[in-house]
Design a protein around this motif. Structure first.
Motif, short mmCIF file in Angstrom:
data_model
loop_
_atom_site.label_atom_id
_atom_site.label_comp_id
_atom_site.label_asym_id
_atom_site.label_seq_id
_atom_site.Cartn_x
_atom_site.Cartn_y
_atom_site.Cartn_z
N PHE A 6 0.80 -1.15 0.10
CA PHE A 6 0.05 0.11 0.06
C PHE A 6 0.69 1.33 0.02
N LEU A 28 -10.31 -1.40 2.20
CA LEU A 28 -9.52 -1.62 1.10
C LEU A 28 -10.16 -0.56 -0.20
N ILE A 45 -7.60 -8.95 -3.38
CA ILE A 45 -8.51 -7.60 -3.52
C ILE A 45 -7.54 -6.52 -3.29
N SER A 46 -6.45 -6.82 -2.13
CA SER A 46 -5.67 -5.67 -1.90
C SER A 46 -4.89 -5.21 -2.97
N LEU A 47 -4.32 -6.20 -3.81
CA LEU A 47 -3.39 -5.78 -5.04
C LEU A 47 -4.26 -5.19 -6.13
N ILE A 106 -6.97 -3.29 -5.75
CA ILE A 106 -7.52 -2.07 -5.43
C ILE A 106 -6.31 -0.93 -5.62
N VAL A 107 -5.13 -1.47 -5.31
CA VAL A 107 -3.91 -0.38 -5.45
C VAL A 107 -3.75 -0.14 -6.81
N THR A 108 -3.83 -1.32 -7.50
CA THR A 108 -3.51 -1.05 -9.09
C THR A 108 -4.47 -0.45 -9.85
N ALA A 159 1.30 4.07 -7.09
CA ALA A 159 -0.21 4.09 -6.39
C ALA A 159 -0.06 5.03 -5.05
#
Lengths: 325, 323, 340, 335
Positions: B27, B283, C174-176, C178-180, B33
């Motif tokens: 993150f 998220l 999901i984490s990956l 959302i970031v991308t 990002a």
């Protein structure tokens, strides 16, 4: 020729076990092999005979000791430096199926050493030389050339062992270490393969280290025998002398335990007590004293050294069955 | 023994540390990002960006950011959400945990019973139509997307057949705490439990059957038959008991993942405010403290469950005890 | 007990392991039916533009709430007054079961669901096949490095896998995503836009690496200690050649079996991500996005969500059956698993 | 039941499996009998059908497509075609079995004692403590040191020899009249093998059990068995009293098999007299004598399947004795 082909001195091999224990697989092993000799290594499971075979060929790392092959110390060579020497020393394994890659054809399997090693002029072998050599090899071990295009699973155990032998012979080695090569075979096939080993030795002047648990098999093929118990050699000498008049009580017990295909009228004999102790915590003193019919109080304390007897053999026992001079 | 325990503990801590670093990097350090841009909103002015950056500490070096966050999460436990200004995140997770726990525990109870039955029956009737039928059912179970199955279940129980005797007892979507009404809790969760259990029943039933079939070729099963035991006893006492070793290790991992938020799709579809859904919302908002907290929460469970599985292993398999 | 009927080494042509497996697979009727269905679905999805332009005469990517279509000579509005008295307002046309006109009805933007289903299938299948391939490639690399070289390499890789394993798969994906998805990805000179299919492909492949690498590593470890590898060493075969000739061909069967199973897992993961709007990005479609589109219509026009769901179930089921068939044919007992 | 009947009488037992649409005959028309307190050895190479014969008698073959014909009378009760339910009461109580690998033959997750108790309690109404007392007694009788402690140990904690002793204790726990031992010493070391064979030899005196000993090792037969049956490629080659068979084998296969064993005493042969080739797989078995392709004495009458004919105290499936050319007695026959 009386220069030793292979000389091993003080070999030790220890395995570290998870709980901080050590398994002493080989304890101070020394032996010598002259060219043209067949040295039989016998002993029960866990005595370290297979480990010894692999250590001698540097397939398993030694903990300490030196191995001299053909006058050159190989005990500290790395895998890459060993590679050219592998042409001189080869191995045949017990499990004829597991030692052949199931996904390769027999021809490729036997040709593998020819492909990875250059010829005597240091050049890569041409495919026609390899073809010719393959034909020679199949003839030598009694396989038909049609076998070359087949896969290992299509053969019986005896035929697969011939394939393994052909592969081991491909580079015309001087020494072959055969690790229980016949113990997985049926009796009638076993005899064929033992005879093949004898034939090849005579035709090619090979030297064998022949590992087996079956004394009768070892007797049939070996000129000299080394008997191992719990990682150490307890007796070593001429085959006939050792099998006829064993000096170590363990050798005697081993011979007595072999069931012979002969009806004995009064079938009573002295049996060894118990099982082989765990090599993780071997008994003190003479390792055999826990099962030895001749054991005395001292045997549990003093480790017997290998000492020579008048007939030239060596034995590690305080009270050998053959009288001292 | 003690060294083994310490080793195990060190390993556990290492994995937890690894996860926290991994999540943190995903993150904070993924190229392109920038969390600032996300928080400040699209087309924010450079001044706003700078302000946000400073306010959240994004202008400090990464290790410092990481250390600050870990300290607030584990030591002072006053880590607050970026999005709902000032909302502490730890109580939020504490509130969501019972929902997820209820969902996972009920689902697990169903799938363990169903899959043991299914696998054992299929193995007992190996090669027959019963076996094949059960295995195809299992395969279909594995092939159903859980969120879609949830929707279809909702369609059936909340709309199409809600007014019939069959499903009129199903309450509207959402969670009813056990303390409020045990029957309400049960009614609200039974459909999500079944939906969640379908997939696992398929997997576990098939794995168990395969293990039992493999075991039936083992020497000890032949010995058991040669002793004159009944086929049921051979299968259950000797076969199933031995096969449960794999089953348990799979179960530990899956159950931990579910408690740790792995059931988020089920939670989303059934409107259950559990850990998974909370994490998903965090998220979506890129609410970093909440993400950090919930992922760490989930990792703790997975790692703990692994340790528990190791202990159970020792009880199930005497060979492990001596290894 | 195992009864050997004796392999006939005397007669017949030498059958390699692959050929034997191929023959076994062809004899496996369920697996062959599954393969046929899979090919049929893939072909139908490839033909999506043909269906949209030449049969349904529709553009499945533009909103068409004011339009109408003709059915059996009658003109029908796409958005119709609701037939359910409980729901107010307009709802899109339901399934006509007529291939040339809104076969499966329209979605809330008046787009042809059938045509979107085929277009969505292209994306779903492309993503899942590519992700599975990529994942197998990475898993093979990790598994071989870890299993063959052991030591420090193995320790580092195994711990990394442990860490990935400890995060629920979907949460990780999901984490990956959302970031991308939010801003795309910039790596040096390369920029990957957020609507690029590479993003879901790489993410899905990545999260399943531990699942696929573990059986590969186990297999490599077994092989490394196999007697024929010892034999190769005793012959003086160099390490790289042992890897190439003795190890790789023997793990390829494991990889082949993993392929359909991973494709199935990837399809499920893709649809889940798209369902959460962090997979395939609008206006492009995938089966997951269509289910998402249908969520709001689930009580009035359930077909919008049911049809893509059935498509997913069909493909995943056929892939699983195929995987089972391959496993039986190649005689491998290893299972790949997933979370929910 | 009269006492002069054999304990087990097997007649024309055949076992075939279905594979790729063909019936594969594993065992063909095997007949033999086991008397009370007798040790019968069934000897043969791998694939000769010796284990399958034993499994068929125990009713333990349940592969799909298996066909078992013929008759096996145990104390007058027909075993071929007997329901599994009835078999269950025989197995472990009347007939018990021990296997080759004592490591894998015990369920790894229960203690040795638990597994022996289980067998006793399944067949007899006896309390838990009563069963355990007998288990400990049995283990002690089998020469297991410290039987009480050993009973509480798991299979992997024992050595191979102890495991096999425990296996035999379990097999004897309900006083069976017949013990089938399938290669009981093959996985053991030679010094331990000698102990186990000694134990088996003494069973008939101490427990009154007959033993059906299956082995590939002619030496084991010579040391242990009263009578012997030699199987070759699923058919009986020869059977008779062990002493007679070892002194003067009637079948060329028996003779050649004995010759190909390297001797441990006496002169060492330059080359071992080996048998060329390998036994035929079941589907390629000749219609005549199965050994004919490998036999030194093969002639045209061998193209017809020879039946078992009496030759002295033996029965031999070979035409040679009838044609007046019996094999010579073995030099080392009875030392």
């Amino acid at each position: 020729m009386n220069t030793t082909l292979l000389h091993a001195e003080g070999l030790r091999k220890e395995y570290k076990l998870p709980r901080g224990q050590t398994l002493r697989a080989l304890d101070n092993i020394s032996l010598e092999i002259m060219p043209g000799e067949v040295l039989g290594l016998v002993g029960e499971s866990g005595c370290g005979k297979s480990t010894l075979g692999r250590c001698l060929l540097r397939l398993t790392e030694l903990s300490s000791g030196t191995i001299t092959f053909d006058g050159c110390d190989i005990s500290s060579l790395n895998e890459r430096a060993m590679r050219p020497l592998r042409r001189q020393m080869q191995m045949v394994f017990q499990d004829s199926y597991a030692s052949l890659n199931p996904r390769r054809r027999i021809g490729d399997l036997i040709a593998e050493p020819l492909r990875v090693h250059p010829d005597n002029n240091g050049k890569k072998r041409s495919s026609s030389t390899i073809e010719a050599r393959l034909a020679e090899l199949t003839e030598l071990v009694g396989l038909s050339t049609s076998a070359l295009s087949r896969y290992p699973h299509e053969f019986s155990g005896g035929q697969r062992q011939r394939i393994n032998i052909a592969r081991a012979l491909a580079l015309s080695p001087q020494l072959i270490v055969a690790d229980e090569p016949v113990s997985a075979l049926d009796v009638s096939i076993q005899a064929q393969i033992i005879n093949l080993f004898t034939d090849l030795k005579e035709r090619l002047g090979l030297t064998y280290i022949f590992i087996a648990h079956d004394l009768a098999v070892v007797r049939q093929i070996s000129t000299r025998v080394a008997v191992m118990y719990l990682g150490a050699i307890v007796e070593q000498g001429e085959t006939d002398a050792i099998l006829h008049t064993p000096a170590h009580p363990y050798t005697a017990a081993l011979i007595a335990a072999v069931p012979e295909p002969v009806i004995r009228k009064n079938a009573s004999r002295t049996l060894l007590r118990g099982d082989v102790p765990s090599p993780v915590s071997p008994p003190s003193g003479c390792r055999f004293h826990t099962r030895c019919p001749k054991a005395q109080a001292d045997c549990a304390i003093v480790v017997p050294d290998l000492r020579p007897l008048p007939d030239g053999r060596v034995v590690a026992c305080h009270f050998p069955l053959v009288n001292d001079p | 023994m003690l060294t083994a325990l310490l080793r195990r503990l060190a390993q556990t801590l290492f994995v937890l540390f690894g996860i926290s670093v991994l999540v943190f990097l995903v993150f904070f350090a993924t190229p392109g990002a920038d969390p600032t841009a996300r928080i400040a909103g699209k087309n924010a002015s450079p001044e706003t960006m700078e302000k946000v950056r400073h306010e959240y500490g994004f202008d400090r070096p990464l290790p410092v950011q990481y250390a600050t966050m870990m300290k607030k999460l584990f030591i002072t436990r006053d880590l607050t959400s970026y999005v709902d200004r000032g909302e502490p995140v730890v109580p939020e997770i504490v509130m969501a945990a019972p929902v997820t726990l209820s969902l996972a525990a009920g689902g697990a109870a169903i799938w363990v019973i169903a899959s043991v039955t299914m696998g054992t029956v299929a193995a007992a009737f190996r090669g027959t139509l019963i076996d094949r039928g059960l295995m195809i059912l299992g395969l279909i179970g594995i092939s159903l997307p859980v969120f879609w199955l949830g929707q279809v279940a909702n369609l059936v129980t909340q709309a199409r057949y809600h007014d019939t005797w069959m499903f009129s007892w199903v309450p509207g979507l959402g969670y009813i705490p056990f303390s409020e009404s045990p029957t309400g809790w049960f009614r609200a969760l039974i459909i999500p439990w079944i939906v969640l259990a379908v997939l696992f029943t398929g997997i576990y039933g098939r794995v168990l059957r395969a293990d039992l079939v493999a075991a039936s070729g083992e020497d000890f099963m032949r010995t058991a038959r040669a002793k004159g035991l009944s086929p049921a006893r051979v299968l259950l006492v000797h076969g199933l008991r031995t096969s449960m070793i794999t089953f348990v290790s799979l179960f530990g991992l899956d159950f931990a993942q579910l408690i740790g938020g792995g059931a988020l799709l089920t939670e989303v579809v059934f409107g259950l405010q559990g850990v998974g859904r909370l994490t998903y919302q965090a998220l979506s908002n890129l609410d970093l403290p909440l993400i950090m907290a919930s992922v760490m929460y989930s990792a703790v469970f997975v790692v703990l469950a692994n340790a528990v599985v190791d202990v159970i292993y020792v009880f199930l398999d005497p060979r492990v005890r001596d290894a | 007990m195992v009864i050997k009927t004796g392999s006939s080494a005397v007669s017949g042509v030498a059958a390699g392991p692959w050929r034997t497996a191929g023959q076994a697979l062809v004899r496996n009727r369920p697996a062959m039916s599954a393969l046929a269905i899979l090919l049929l679905v893939t072909f139908a999805c490839i033909m999506a533009p043909f269906y949209a332009h030449d049969i349904a005469h529709t553009d499945p990517f533009t909103s068409n709430v004011a339009g109408s279509f003709s059915l059996n000579g009658q003109n029908v509005d796409i958005m119709q007054p609701n037939d359910n008295p409980l729901h107010l307002g307009l709802s899109p046309a339901g399934p006509t079961w007529h291939p040339s006109a809104y076969f499966l009805g329209a979605d809330s933007q008046g787009r042809d669901v059938a045509a979107r289903l085929l277009y969505g299938g292209r994306n779903s299948l492309l993503i899942s096949f590519s992700a599975a391939l990529l994942c197998i490639g990475m898993a093979a690399l990790v598994g071989v490095l870890s299993g063959f070289f052991g030591g420090v390499v193995d320790m580092v890789l195994s711990r990394l896998m442990d860490i990935m394993w400890a995060v629920p798969v979907y949460l990780f994906a999901i984490s990956l995503s959302i970031v991308t998805i939010s801003q795309g990805l910039k790596i040096g000179p390369f920029t990957v836009e957020s609507d690029n299919l590479l993003i879901p492909i790489v993410i899905i492949a990545l999260v399943y690496v531990p699942y696929a690498a573990r059986p590969v590593r186990g297999r490599v470890m077994t092989l490394r200690n196999a007697e024929f590898v010892m034999a190769a060493r005793s012959l003086g075969v160099p390490r790289w050649r042992i890897l190439l000739v003795d190890i790789l061909p023997n793990i390829s069967a494991t990889l082949v079996v993993l392929a359909p199973l991973l494709t199935a897992l990837a399809l499920l993961a893709e649809s889940a991500l798209s369902f959460l709007s962090i997979g395939v990005q609008a206006p492009a479609a995938s089966w997951g996005t269509i289910i998402q589109d249908g969520e709001g219509l689930i009580y009035t026009r359930p077909m919008v969500a049911i049809a893509p769901g059935l498509a997913i179930v069909t493909v995943v089921l056929t892939l699983n059956i195929l995987g089972d068939g391959l496993r039986d044919a190649l005689d491998i007992r290893e299972t790949s698993r997933k979370g929910s | 039941m009269p006492d002069d009947l054999p304990l087990l009488e097997v007649r024309d037992l055949s076992v075939s499996f279905r594979s790729r649409g063909r019936d594969v005959p594993i065992v063909e028309n095997v007949s033999f009998s086991v008397d009370r307190q007798e040790i019968l050895g069934i000897v043969g190479e791998s694939g000769s059908g010796k284990s399958v014969t034993a499994m068929a008698i125990m009713g333990l073959i349940d592969a799909p497509g298996v066909k078992i014909t013929g008759s096996a009378l145990f104390r007058g009760q027909e075993l071929v075609g007997l329901s599994q339910r009835s078999f269950r009461h025989l197995r472990g109580r009347e007939i018990s079995m021990i296997f080759q690998d004592p490591m894998t033959a015990f369920t790894p997750v229960y203690t040795i004692g638990w597994q022996i108790d289980e067998q006793i309690r399944v067949h007899e109404a006896i309390s838990r403590t009563g069963a355990r007392a007998r288990t400990v007694q049995l283990l002690g009788d089998m020469g297991v040191p410290d039987p009480e402690r050993t009973a509480n140990r798991y299979p992997h904690q024992l050595s191979g020899g102890l495991r096999q002793r425990a296996m035999i204790a379990m097999a004897l726990s309900c006083n069976p009249s017949l013990l089938i031992a399938d290669e009981p010493t093959t996985a053991l070391d030679v010094t331990v093998q000698a102990q186990i064979l000694d134990l088996l030899r003494n069973l008939r005196h101490n427990y009154g059990s007959s033993v059906l000993l299956i082995t590939h090792d002619m030496g084991v037969v010579a040391e242990t068995c009263d009578r012997v049956m030699v199987l070759y490629s699923g058919r009986v080659a020869e059977r008779g009293p062990a002493e007679a068979v070892f002194r003067q084998p009637g079948h060329p296969y028996t003779g050649a098999l004995l010759d190909s064993i390297p001797p441990l005493t006496g002169p060492r042969p330059e080359r071992l007299p080996s048998i060329a080739g390998a036994p035929p797989p079941p589907l390629e078995r000749p219609s005549g004598c199965a050994f004919a392709p490998r036999c030194h004495y093969v002639h045209e009458s061998c193209m017809i399947l020879p039946s078992l004919i009496a030759y002295g105290t033996q029965d031999v499936a070979c035409v040679l004795p009838a044609e007046g050319h019996p094999l010579p007695p073995r030099a080392a026959g009875a030392a």
